[in-house]
Enzyme design. Structure first.
Site, mmCIF file in Angstrom:
data_model
loop_
_atom_site.group_PDB
_atom_site.id
_atom_site.type_symbol
_atom_site.label_atom_id
_atom_site.label_comp_id
_atom_site.label_asym_id
_atom_site.label_seq_id
_atom_site.Cartn_x
_atom_site.Cartn_y
_atom_site.Cartn_z
ATOM 1 N N HIS A 119 48.369 38.319 51.570
ATOM 2 C CA HIS A 119 46.601 39.548 52.366
ATOM 3 C C HIS A 119 46.232 37.977 52.546
ATOM 4 O O HIS A 119 46.346 36.974 51.691
ATOM 5 C CB HIS A 119 45.869 40.132 51.313
ATOM 6 C CG HIS A 119 45.788 39.522 50.015
ATOM 7 N ND1 HIS A 119 45.408 38.579 49.210
ATOM 8 C CD2 HIS A 119 46.853 39.795 48.910
ATOM 9 C CE1 HIS A 119 45.310 38.474 48.153
ATOM 10 N NE2 HIS A 119 46.468 39.007 48.156
ATOM 11 N N ASP A 121 42.389 38.179 52.259
ATOM 12 C CA ASP A 121 41.659 37.344 52.016
ATOM 13 C C ASP A 121 42.352 37.465 50.411
ATOM 14 O O ASP A 121 42.184 36.984 49.807
ATOM 15 C CB ASP A 121 40.888 39.306 51.124
ATOM 16 C CG ASP A 121 41.550 40.308 50.762
ATOM 17 O OD1 ASP A 121 42.567 40.047 51.137
ATOM 18 O OD2 ASP A 121 40.886 41.190 49.820
ATOM 19 N N GLU A 188 43.101 43.465 50.775
ATOM 20 C CA GLU A 188 43.446 43.679 49.103
ATOM 21 C C GLU A 188 42.761 43.853 48.390
ATOM 22 O O GLU A 188 43.193 44.180 47.062
ATOM 23 C CB GLU A 188 44.689 43.052 49.183
ATOM 24 C CG GLU A 188 45.867 43.102 48.770
ATOM 25 C CD GLU A 188 45.788 42.612 46.540
ATOM 26 O OE1 GLU A 188 46.593 42.989 46.056
ATOM 27 O OE2 GLU A 188 44.761 41.254 47.133
ATOM 28 N N HIS A 460 42.540 33.866 40.656
ATOM 29 C CA HIS A 460 40.986 34.396 39.777
ATOM 30 C C HIS A 460 39.942 33.516 39.374
ATOM 31 O O HIS A 460 38.567 33.843 38.912
ATOM 32 C CB HIS A 460 41.581 36.045 39.891
ATOM 33 C CG HIS A 460 41.830 37.202 40.928
ATOM 34 N ND1 HIS A 460 41.814 38.215 40.358
ATOM 35 C CD2 HIS A 460 42.672 36.850 41.957
ATOM 36 C CE1 HIS A 460 42.297 38.949 41.495
ATOM 37 N NE2 HIS A 460 42.850 38.320 42.223
#
Length: 487
Positions: A119, A121, A188, A460
């Site tokens: 993905h 993003d 995603e 993250h």
């Protein structure tokens, strides 16, 4: 797992009333492939290509929020510029506004295609943490042998590495016999409903049936599995489902000087305490059993006994696995109390209190099972129970860790990372891969980068990065995978 298992094994052998412990003949590792000669690549140029992609802030905000179209448009332009052969020779189409699907036509239409997914993003940067980054999160800096930036691990490295491998093979004149798809979603991080789901729907409408899909979700772990010093390449065969439930308690409000007998906060608190004390029961799924069997030869003797005789010793085995949050999450639907809200002022008794509880569902567990678990545990029909709308589904069916398609990926691992043990299991999160469940035979989860305990806070989180040499090995892995899968 240590002395406790040894003692129990001895007790069962003596007092088991005829029960005999099995020998330690366990599922073997997939057949090893010989390491191949290192594929010569310009590692500096590869690092620069990834850095360029990391400079584009293709951020997914909350589901339904506007898409940062300028960043995604620039990302598409970068792909077309950096991978001219792929864009000239493959069928390339945009699906769901910003997602991309590439098709590399194979010469043998009788073979079912394979699909590699990633993905484009990334998640936002937590406000106030920008200064903690060694280099700005969207600067795309290459320094000290490392590529720095948001998306370096999740998941632009996989996407760009796949296209680098594709471009490399096209330049060499390689042509696959099996058709290969490359699916790149743009959302995603917020559920993939406008990206991967639409790609899957498009494939289904065209009658495409995939032999297998490969997406992110696992890696080559180092120092993560207790008792094993070798790196472990965990090619996962399933993922968990995702659902959040809202519990709402209501009661008469009023002035805090005259509190009623029934309180929304107290009622909700009692329900949460009961739930927190009783998580869903643990159980072994086939991919996790395969993981244990493949790792068992490298574990202490007591663990090998328990794994080989898990039908007899399952309660103890599950108890031992529950000692670590990581292995506990492999064996149960997890239950996390994440949000509690009530009240507006210290002298006002609220009429309503609610809490959100997040569940990551084991394969085979349905949302109705979780609702029944909550109802039975809290024992209070006056509490309203609803499923939060949006991103949430039961887990897709797990795939077969003994299938030939798994062996293709394992062979590639052996060729590029010969020191790694190959294992399986399920991932604790959700990915775009689940959207392809209706159009594939098998679905696997693996990205070929090294993951240590320290990396957990970078995905993250702050200071996401990947080594230049490590990233080059990702490209080498995908080159060999395309060759092995493409025929």
């Amino acid at each position: 797992m240590g002395r406790t298992l040894l003692i129990l094994a001895a007790v069962v052998a003596v007092l088991g009333g005829g029960m005999v412990l099995r020998t330690l003949t366990l599922r073997p590792q997939p057949p090893l492939a010989a390491p191949i000669e290192a594929i010569a690549l310009d590692e500096a140029a590869l690092a620069d290509g990834l850095a360029q992609a990391l400079r584009l802030p293709t951020i997914s905000h909350a589901e339904g929020a506007p898409v940062y179209t300028a960043a995604f448009s620039a990302f598409h332009a970068l792909l077309a510029e950096r991978f001219p052969l792929a864009h000239a020779r493959l069928d390339v189409e945009r699906i769901g506004e910003w997602s991309l699907l590439y098709r590399w036509r194979g010469s043998d239409a009788a073979q079912r295609p394979a699909l590699l997914a990633a993905h484009m993003d990334v998640v936002p940067i937590e406000p106030g943490t920008e200064a903690r980054w060694t280099h700005p999160p969207f600067a795309g800096v290459v320094a000290d042998g490392v590529v720095w930036g948001r998306g370096a691990l999740d998941d632009k490295s996989s996407l760009i590495a796949q296209l680098e491998a594709l471009e490399h093979l096209l330049a060499q004149g390689y042509a696959p016999t099996r058709t290969l798809y490359f699916a790149y979603g743009h959302d995603e991080e917020v559920g993939g409903r406008e990206g991967a789901r639409r790609i899957a729907e498009s494939l289904k409408a065209r009658g495409v049936r995939l032999a297998f899909t490969l997406d992110e979700g696992s890696a080559i772990t180092q120092g993560v599995v207790a008792g094993i010093t070798q790196p472990v390449a965990a090619i996962m065969a399933g993922e968990k489902g995702y659902a959040s439930f809202r519990l709402t308690a209501r009661a008469p409000g009023g002035h805090s000087s005259m509190p009623p007998d029934d309180s929304a906060i107290a009622r909700l608190s009692q329900a949460l305490v009961r739930l927190d004390a009783r998580p869903p029961r643990a159980r072994l799924t086939p991919p996790v059993e395969a993981m244990l069997e493949r790792l068992a030869p490298h574990l202490p003797f007591g663990a090998r006994v328990a794994i080989a005789n898990r039908e007899l010793l399952s309660a103890l085995l599950l108890r031992e696995l529950s000692r670590s949050p990581v292995t506990d999450a492999l064996t149960r639907t997890t239950q996390a109390l994440t949000v509690v809200h009530a009240g507006i002022k210290d002298n006002v008794i609220p009429t309503e209190a609610y809490a959100l509880i997040n569940y990551r569902l084991l394969p085979g567990t349905e949302l109705a099972d979780i609702e029944a678990h909550i109802r039975t545990t809290i024992g209070d029909d006056a509490i309203e129970l609803t499923v939060e709308e949006g991103f949430g589904d039961a887990a897709p069916a797990s795939s077969d860790p003994d299938a030939p398609e798994f062996a293709v990926i394992a062979r590639t691992v052996n060729e590029i990372f010969p020191e790694a043990l190959v294992s399986s299991g399920i991932i604790m999160a959700t990915t775009d891969n689940r959207h392809y469940a209706d159009v594939r035979d098998q679905g696997y989860y693996f990205a070929p980068f090294v993951y240590t305990a320290d990396d957990g806070g970078r995905i993250h989180g702050t200071d996401e990065h990947i080594g230049v040499a490590e990233y080059a090995d990702m490209v080498r892995f995908y080159i060999r995978l395309l060759q092995n899968a493409g025929g």
